[in-house]
Write a protein that holds these residues in place. Structure first.
Motif, PDB file in Angstrom:
ATOM      1  N   ALA A 100       0.913  -1.157  -0.084  1.00 16.56           N
ATOM      2  CA  ALA A 100      -0.119   0.125  -0.083  1.00 16.56           C
ATOM      3  C   ALA A 100       0.797   1.334  -0.005  1.00 16.56           C
ATOM      4  O   ALA A 100       0.330   2.226  -0.623  1.00 16.56           O
ATOM      5  CB  ALA A 100      -1.002  -0.003   1.191  1.00 16.56           C
ATOM      6  N   LEU A 101       2.159   1.145   0.610  1.00 22.26           N
ATOM      7  CA  LEU A 101       2.873   2.332   0.516  1.00 22.26           C
ATOM      8  C   LEU A 101       4.002   2.425  -0.309  1.00 22.26           C
ATOM      9  O   LEU A 101       4.985   3.370  -0.292  1.00 22.26           O
ATOM     10  CB  LEU A 101       3.590   2.338   2.063  1.00 22.26           C
ATOM     11  CG  LEU A 101       2.374   2.343   3.255  1.00 22.26           C
ATOM     12  CD1 LEU A 101       3.214   2.363   4.695  1.00 22.26           C
ATOM     13  CD2 LEU A 101       1.548   3.681   3.044  1.00 22.26           C
ATOM     14  N   SER A 102       4.058   1.414  -1.376  1.00 26.96           N
ATOM     15  CA  SER A 102       5.183   1.404  -2.337  1.00 26.96           C
ATOM     16  C   SER A 102       5.389   2.738  -3.157  1.00 26.96           C
ATOM     17  O   SER A 102       6.485   2.852  -3.603  1.00 26.96           O
ATOM     18  CB  SER A 102       4.783  -0.091  -3.157  1.00 26.96           C
ATOM     19  OG  SER A 102       3.687   0.260  -3.891  1.00 26.96           O
ATOM     20  N   PRO A 103       4.271   3.397  -3.346  1.00 25.84           N
ATOM     21  CA  PRO A 103       4.552   4.631  -4.114  1.00 25.84           C
ATOM     22  C   PRO A 103       5.459   5.774  -3.540  1.00 25.84           C
ATOM     23  O   PRO A 103       5.669   6.632  -4.037  1.00 25.84           O
ATOM     24  CB  PRO A 103       3.372   4.968  -4.324  1.00 25.84           C
ATOM     25  CG  PRO A 103       2.407   4.170  -4.300  1.00 25.84           C
ATOM     26  CD  PRO A 103       2.835   3.316  -3.198  1.00 25.84           C
ATOM     27  N   TYR A 104       5.631   5.293  -2.168  1.00 23.97           N
ATOM     28  CA  TYR A 104       6.352   6.453  -1.198  1.00 23.97           C
ATOM     29  C   TYR A 104       7.552   6.296  -0.753  1.00 23.97           C
ATOM     30  O   TYR A 104       7.969   4.752  -0.715  1.00 23.97           O
ATOM     31  CB  TYR A 104       5.185   6.998  -0.202  1.00 23.97           C
ATOM     32  CG  TYR A 104       3.835   7.504  -0.490  1.00 23.97           C
ATOM     33  CD1 TYR A 104       3.547   8.657  -0.763  1.00 23.97           C
ATOM     34  CD2 TYR A 104       3.115   6.259  -0.625  1.00 23.97           C
ATOM     35  CE1 TYR A 104       2.352   8.890  -1.461  1.00 23.97           C
ATOM     36  CE2 TYR A 104       1.495   6.546  -1.129  1.00 23.97           C
ATOM     37  CZ  TYR A 104       1.606   7.986  -1.286  1.00 23.97           C
ATOM     38  OH  TYR A 104       0.047   8.541  -1.977  1.00 23.97           O
ATOM     39  N   PRO A 105       8.604   7.137  -0.502  1.00 25.12           N
ATOM     40  CA  PRO A 105       9.778   6.754  -0.166  1.00 25.12           C
ATOM     41  C   PRO A 105       9.935   6.069   0.987  1.00 25.12           C
ATOM     42  O   PRO A 105       9.386   6.289   2.219  1.00 25.12           O
ATOM     43  CB  PRO A 105      10.567   8.073  -0.097  1.00 25.12           C
ATOM     44  CG  PRO A 105       9.528   9.169  -0.683  1.00 25.12           C
ATOM     45  CD  PRO A 105       8.388   8.587  -0.772  1.00 25.12           C
ATOM     46  N   ARG A 106      10.437   5.020   1.083  1.00 21.35           N
ATOM     47  CA  ARG A 106      10.414   4.075   2.415  1.00 21.35           C
ATOM     48  C   ARG A 106      11.252   4.606   3.496  1.00 21.35           C
ATOM     49  O   ARG A 106      10.812   4.450   4.669  1.00 21.35           O
ATOM     50  CB  ARG A 106      11.462   2.817   1.909  1.00 21.35           C
ATOM     51  CG  ARG A 106      11.678   1.783   3.107  1.00 21.35           C
ATOM     52  CD  ARG A 106      10.258   0.974   3.560  1.00 21.35           C
ATOM     53  NE  ARG A 106      10.726   0.026   4.523  1.00 21.35           N
ATOM     54  CZ  ARG A 106      10.391   0.187   5.819  1.00 21.35           C
ATOM     55  NH1 ARG A 106      10.028   1.492   6.176  1.00 21.35           N
ATOM     56  NH2 ARG A 106      10.648  -0.412   6.779  1.00 21.35           N
ATOM     57  N   GLU A 107      12.108   5.754   3.383  1.00 28.33           N
ATOM     58  CA  GLU A 107      12.902   6.354   4.500  1.00 28.33           C
ATOM     59  C   GLU A 107      11.986   7.353   5.181  1.00 28.33           C
ATOM     60  O   GLU A 107      12.224   7.587   6.516  1.00 28.33           O
ATOM     61  CB  GLU A 107      14.115   6.998   3.816  1.00 28.33           C
ATOM     62  CG  GLU A 107      13.782   8.167   3.187  1.00 28.33           C
ATOM     63  CD  GLU A 107      13.561   7.697   1.688  1.00 28.33           C
ATOM     64  OE1 GLU A 107      13.900   8.577   0.561  1.00 28.33           O
ATOM     65  OE2 GLU A 107      13.648   6.427   1.466  1.00 28.33           O
ATOM     66  N   LYS A 108      10.677   7.593   4.680  1.00 32.60           N
ATOM     67  CA  LYS A 108       9.620   8.186   5.603  1.00 32.60           C
ATOM     68  C   LYS A 108       8.875   7.664   6.220  1.00 32.60           C
ATOM     69  O   LYS A 108       8.024   8.197   7.104  1.00 32.60           O
ATOM     70  CB  LYS A 108       8.755   9.014   4.160  1.00 32.60           C
ATOM     71  CG  LYS A 108       9.210   9.987   3.387  1.00 32.60           C
ATOM     72  CD  LYS A 108       9.393  11.170   4.165  1.00 32.60           C
ATOM     73  CE  LYS A 108       9.415  12.544   2.915  1.00 32.60           C
ATOM     74  NZ  LYS A 108       9.504  13.723   3.907  1.00 32.60           N
ATOM     75  N   PHE A 109       9.093   6.288   6.470  1.00 30.41           N
ATOM     76  CA  PHE A 109       8.238   5.527   7.301  1.00 30.41           C
ATOM     77  C   PHE A 109       9.112   4.796   8.247  1.00 30.41           C
ATOM     78  O   PHE A 109      10.132   4.128   8.198  1.00 30.41           O
ATOM     79  CB  PHE A 109       7.457   4.453   6.569  1.00 30.41           C
ATOM     80  CG  PHE A 109       6.469   5.060   5.344  1.00 30.41           C
ATOM     81  CD1 PHE A 109       5.163   5.437   5.908  1.00 30.41           C
ATOM     82  CD2 PHE A 109       6.871   5.280   4.323  1.00 30.41           C
ATOM     83  CE1 PHE A 109       4.410   5.948   5.145  1.00 30.41           C
ATOM     84  CE2 PHE A 109       5.957   5.841   3.262  1.00 30.41           C
ATOM     85  CZ  PHE A 109       4.834   6.407   3.837  1.00 30.41           C
ATOM     86  N   ASN A 110       8.334   4.549   9.397  1.00 29.43           N
ATOM     87  CA  ASN A 110       8.896   3.687  10.503  1.00 29.43           C
ATOM     88  C   ASN A 110       7.798   2.608  10.802  1.00 29.43           C
ATOM     89  O   ASN A 110       6.661   2.975  11.320  1.00 29.43           O
ATOM     90  CB  ASN A 110       9.159   4.226  11.848  1.00 29.43           C
ATOM     91  CG  ASN A 110       9.704   3.442  12.931  1.00 29.43           C
ATOM     92  OD1 ASN A 110      10.229   2.345  12.717  1.00 29.43           O
ATOM     93  ND2 ASN A 110       9.936   4.257  14.232  1.00 29.43           N
TER      94      ASN A 110
END
Length: 155
Positions: free
Chosen positions: A30-40
């Motif tokens: 679900a979050l694949s379109p967004y930069p991974r480093e923005k998420f914990n």
């Protein structure tokens, strides 16, 4: 034999009516379109029924879209923490928390849009659960408490 899987673009989660999907896979997709480093992102591996997968995916997509437009994902220092756990009791329940930090100051909306209504009402009904959205000035918080075992033919 009819194929019951739906696998498409990176924005779609592969759903099979006969198998459960892992919580990490659902969130990651679900979050694949967004930069991974923005998420914990943290939580145990939980197998989710197809209806739960679709509903959680829709909610995460809506939260991420709004965060990219107005919230934490729109700011250079913005981050989103996603933490989930499994409550056991009479039934197993997924507890998922989305918390934004480092974005613009949050103010409660003057009216609720389609996305907020989708998350708060439809998601809660679909998952036999409860959804709470808090407009904390430091960042939006969304908590989902949902049944994990609801399938397509259960309710």
């Amino acid at each position: 034999m009819k194929n019951t899987s739906r696998c498409g673009s990176p924005h779609h989660v592969c759903v099979n009516k006969r198998r459960r999907t892992g919580s990490s896979a659902v969130i990651g997709q679900a979050l694949s379109p967004y930069p991974r480093e923005k998420f914990n992102i943290s939580g145990p591996s939980i197998k989710l029924a197809p209806r739960t997968v679709v509903s959680i995916s829709l909610a995460l997509h809506e939260l991420a879209t709004n965060a990219a437009k107005y919230g934490a994902l729109s700011a250079p220092d913005g981050r989103v923490a996603i933490v989930w756990s499994l409550e056991t009791g009479e039934t197993e329940r997924l507890v998922l928390r989305w918390q934004e930090t480092g974005g613009p100051m949050v103010e409660p909306p003057t009216r609720k849009g389609f996305g907020s209504r989708l998350i708060e009402s439809l998601l809660a009904a679909e998952l036999n659960g409860q959804v709470n959205i808090s407009y904390d000035p430091n960042g939006l918080i969304c908590e989902v408490h949902a049944a994990t075992g609801i399938g397509w033919d259960q309710g």
